[in-house]
Structures are given as structure tokens and as C-alpha cells.
Design a protein around this motif. Structure first.
Motif, short mmCIF file in Angstrom:
data_model
loop_
_atom_site.label_atom_id
_atom_site.label_comp_id
_atom_site.label_asym_id
_atom_site.label_seq_id
_atom_site.Cartn_x
_atom_site.Cartn_y
_atom_site.Cartn_z
N ALA A 126 0.81 -1.22 0.00
CA ALA A 126 0.00 0.00 0.00
C ALA A 126 0.85 1.27 0.00
O ALA A 126 0.41 2.30 -0.52
N LYS A 127 2.06 1.20 0.54
CA LYS A 127 2.86 2.40 0.74
C LYS A 127 3.88 2.68 -0.36
O LYS A 127 4.18 3.84 -0.64
N HIS A 128 4.45 1.66 -0.96
CA HIS A 128 5.60 1.84 -1.82
C HIS A 128 5.24 1.86 -3.31
O HIS A 128 4.49 1.01 -3.79
N HIS A 129 5.81 2.82 -4.00
CA HIS A 129 5.55 3.02 -5.43
C HIS A 129 5.82 1.77 -6.25
O HIS A 129 5.08 1.48 -7.21
N LYS A 130 6.84 1.02 -5.90
CA LYS A 130 7.21 -0.14 -6.72
C LYS A 130 6.13 -1.23 -6.76
O LYS A 130 6.19 -2.12 -7.60
N TYR A 131 5.13 -1.14 -5.88
CA TYR A 131 4.06 -2.14 -5.86
C TYR A 131 2.75 -1.62 -6.46
O TYR A 131 1.70 -2.24 -6.29
N GLU A 132 2.80 -0.51 -7.18
CA GLU A 132 1.57 0.09 -7.72
C GLU A 132 0.77 -0.87 -8.58
O GLU A 132 -0.46 -0.89 -8.52
N LEU A 133 1.43 -1.68 -9.39
CA LEU A 133 0.70 -2.59 -10.27
C LEU A 133 -0.03 -3.69 -9.49
O LEU A 133 -1.06 -4.18 -9.93
N GLU A 134 0.52 -4.09 -8.34
CA GLU A 134 -0.10 -5.14 -7.53
C GLU A 134 -1.14 -4.60 -6.55
O GLU A 134 -1.93 -5.36 -5.99
N ARG A 135 -1.12 -3.29 -6.31
CA ARG A 135 -1.94 -2.70 -5.25
C ARG A 135 -3.43 -2.87 -5.51
O ARG A 135 -3.92 -2.63 -6.59
N GLN A 136 -4.12 -3.30 -4.45
CA GLN A 136 -5.57 -3.45 -4.45
C GLN A 136 -6.13 -2.62 -3.30
O GLN A 136 -5.41 -2.27 -2.37
N PRO A 137 -7.43 -2.31 -3.32
CA PRO A 137 -8.01 -1.48 -2.26
C PRO A 137 -7.86 -2.06 -0.85
O PRO A 137 -7.88 -1.31 0.13
N TYR A 138 -7.69 -3.36 -0.73
CA TYR A 138 -7.58 -3.98 0.59
C TYR A 138 -6.16 -3.97 1.15
O TYR A 138 -5.96 -4.24 2.33
N HIS A 139 -5.18 -3.66 0.34
CA HIS A 139 -3.80 -3.59 0.84
C HIS A 139 -3.65 -2.39 1.77
O HIS A 139 -4.22 -1.33 1.53
N GLY A 140 -2.88 -2.58 2.84
CA GLY A 140 -2.68 -1.51 3.80
C GLY A 140 -3.89 -1.27 4.68
O GLY A 140 -3.99 -0.23 5.32
N GLN A 141 -4.80 -2.23 4.73
CA GLN A 141 -6.02 -2.13 5.53
C GLN A 141 -6.04 -3.26 6.56
O GLN A 141 -5.61 -4.38 6.27
N VAL A 142 -6.56 -2.96 7.74
CA VAL A 142 -6.81 -3.97 8.76
C VAL A 142 -8.31 -4.04 8.94
O VAL A 142 -8.97 -3.00 9.07
N PHE A 143 -8.85 -5.25 8.93
CA PHE A 143 -10.30 -5.44 8.90
C PHE A 143 -10.81 -6.18 10.14
O PHE A 143 -10.14 -7.07 10.66
N SER A 144 -12.02 -5.84 10.53
CA SER A 144 -12.75 -6.62 11.53
C SER A 144 -13.32 -7.85 10.84
O SER A 144 -13.26 -7.98 9.60
N LEU A 145 -13.92 -8.76 11.60
CA LEU A 145 -14.52 -9.95 11.02
C LEU A 145 -15.63 -9.58 10.04
O LEU A 145 -15.68 -10.10 8.92
N GLU A 146 -16.49 -8.67 10.42
CA GLU A 146 -17.58 -8.25 9.53
C GLU A 146 -17.02 -7.63 8.25
O GLU A 146 -17.48 -7.91 7.15
N GLU A 147 -15.97 -6.82 8.40
CA GLU A 147 -15.37 -6.16 7.23
C GLU A 147 -14.69 -7.16 6.30
O GLU A 147 -14.79 -7.04 5.08
N ILE A 148 -14.00 -8.15 6.85
CA ILE A 148 -13.31 -9.11 5.97
C ILE A 148 -14.32 -9.93 5.19
O ILE A 148 -14.08 -10.29 4.04
N ARG A 149 -15.45 -10.20 5.79
CA ARG A 149 -16.51 -10.90 5.05
C ARG A 149 -16.95 -10.08 3.85
O ARG A 149 -17.15 -10.62 2.75
N ASP A 150 -17.10 -8.77 4.04
CA ASP A 150 -17.50 -7.89 2.93
C ASP A 150 -16.40 -7.81 1.87
O ASP A 150 -16.70 -7.82 0.66
N VAL A 151 -15.15 -7.74 2.29
CA VAL A 151 -14.03 -7.68 1.34
C VAL A 151 -13.97 -8.97 0.51
O VAL A 151 -13.82 -8.92 -0.72
N VAL A 152 -14.12 -10.11 1.16
CA VAL A 152 -14.09 -11.39 0.43
C VAL A 152 -15.30 -11.50 -0.49
O VAL A 152 -15.19 -12.01 -1.61
N ALA A 153 -16.45 -11.00 -0.06
CA ALA A 153 -17.63 -11.03 -0.93
C ALA A 153 -17.38 -10.22 -2.20
O ALA A 153 -17.82 -10.59 -3.29
N LYS A 154 -16.63 -9.12 -2.07
CA LYS A 154 -16.36 -8.25 -3.22
C LYS A 154 -15.22 -8.75 -4.09
O LYS A 154 -15.30 -8.73 -5.32
#
Length: 195
Positions: A126-154
């Protein structure tokens, strides 16, 4: 049970070295002692650990602790015990050949957080320019159980697609940070004094 809760595995796996303290976190040690432990792991030849690992691990754990506080508030453990979401008792990690597989529902919601992939990769992606091509909206995020369910659903659960899609090369699993070891102790039928 909701549709999104069915999308994630109902078990978690903690891989560990039986010769190391059970449920330990390297960051709980003094810096010099932690470096000795890391060097002993390097000396086995079973795992490559970069010389800057401990400093990077401490930075990542500072981030996890801040996010844990935001999501969960105070928890019994200051630093987490690390699990994978799903059954990873495959013996592939030669430095941690033993596995504890537990039901996800053994952990109350207020004791667990999640990252995709492991936190040591998620934050730098999430932080470093060299990973821009691999970066997804969930990188650099910490999720609760409810949130991870939503992320996996998406986005779906990480799977073998990383082998065919270079943009997903890091997304091989979901890491679970456990902030209370009492459910583990209860599951194993251990007394607190034996861990």
C-alpha cells in the motif's frame, strides 16, 4: 447465516515451531534477544530472514496495534498471535512444521483482525511506489470480522490465481491477528500456567 459469512473458511491455522515458545511473538523480546532468535532461525537454513526483518516487523506491528485499537479497543494481548484464514496445515513452511487448526468461531469478534495478504506484505504494498501494479483497495487495511466478510464477498478469497496473474503475486492468503490467547488455551484444554 448470511451469504457473505459463507464465503470465508470456518477455520484458522497457526503454524509454529515446536522448539519455540508456543503463542510467542518475537516483538515481545528485547531487541538483542529477538535478533538472536532470528539468527538461530537463519542458521537452520529453513527460512530466509532479511537483516532488516525485526525493524520492519516492529513498524508493521505498530500499525496493527493502532488499527486494532481503532477497530476493537483494548484487548488482552498487546501484540497478536498470527494465524491464516483457512486450513494451512500443509507442512510447507519447514521453519514452522507444526500446525494448530481451530474453528474461526472459537474467537469472539472483538479479539481478531485480518489483513490481505499477511501484514508484512500488505502495508508495504500500500505504501511503496514499486508495488503500484499489484496494489488493491484492501492492501494496507486492517479489517474486523464483519469487514473481511465484505471484502471477500467483493474480491473473493485469495487462491491459486496468483500463479497466473502477476498482479496477484502477493495475495495468497488472509492473515488473522489474534489479540486474545484465552480462546486458544480453552480450545486446547490448557491451563494458563502451561503455555
Amino acid at each position: 447465516m448470511s451469504e457473505t459469512s459463507k464465503l470465508i473458511p470456518d477455520e484458522v491455522t497457526h503454524n509454529y515451531n515446536p522448539e519455540s515458545p508456543f503463542l510467542a511473538n518475537i516483538c515481545d523480546l528485547e531487541h538483542e534477544e529477538a535478533e538472536k532468535v532470528l539468527q538461530s532461525i537463519r542458521n537452520t537454513g529453513r527460512r530466509t530472514i532479511k537483516t532488516n526483518y525485526l525493524n520492519r516487523r516492529l513498524e508493521v506491528e505498530d500499525w496493527l496495534i493502532r488499527e486494532r485499537h481503532r477497530l476493537l479497543g483494548h484487548t488482552p494481548r498487546m501484540r497478536p498471535v498470527y494465524f491464516f484464514l483457512g486450513n494451512f496445515a500443509d507442512g510447507k513452511d519447514r521453519s514452522r512444521p507444526n500446525s494448530l487448526v481451530m474453528p474461526l468461531n472459537a474467537f469472539p469478534e472483538g479479539t481478531i483482525t485480518f489483513t490481505i495478504p499477511d501484514s508484512m506484505a500488505s502495508l508495504p504494498i500500500a505504501k511503496h511506489h514499486k508495488y503500484e501494479l499489484e496494489r488493491q483497495p484492501y492492501h494496507g487495511q486492517v479489517f474486523s470480522l464483519e469487514e473481511i466478510r465484505d471484502v471477500v464477498a467483493k474480491f473473493g478469497m485469495p487462491n491459486e490465481s496468483w500463479a497466473a496473474d502477476p498482479r496477484k503475486r502477493f495475495d495468497r492468503f488472509v492473515e488473522v491477528q489474534v489479540w486474545d490467547d484465552r480462546p486458544i488455551i480453552e480450545y486446547l484444554g490448557l491451563s494458563a500456567s502451561s503455555t
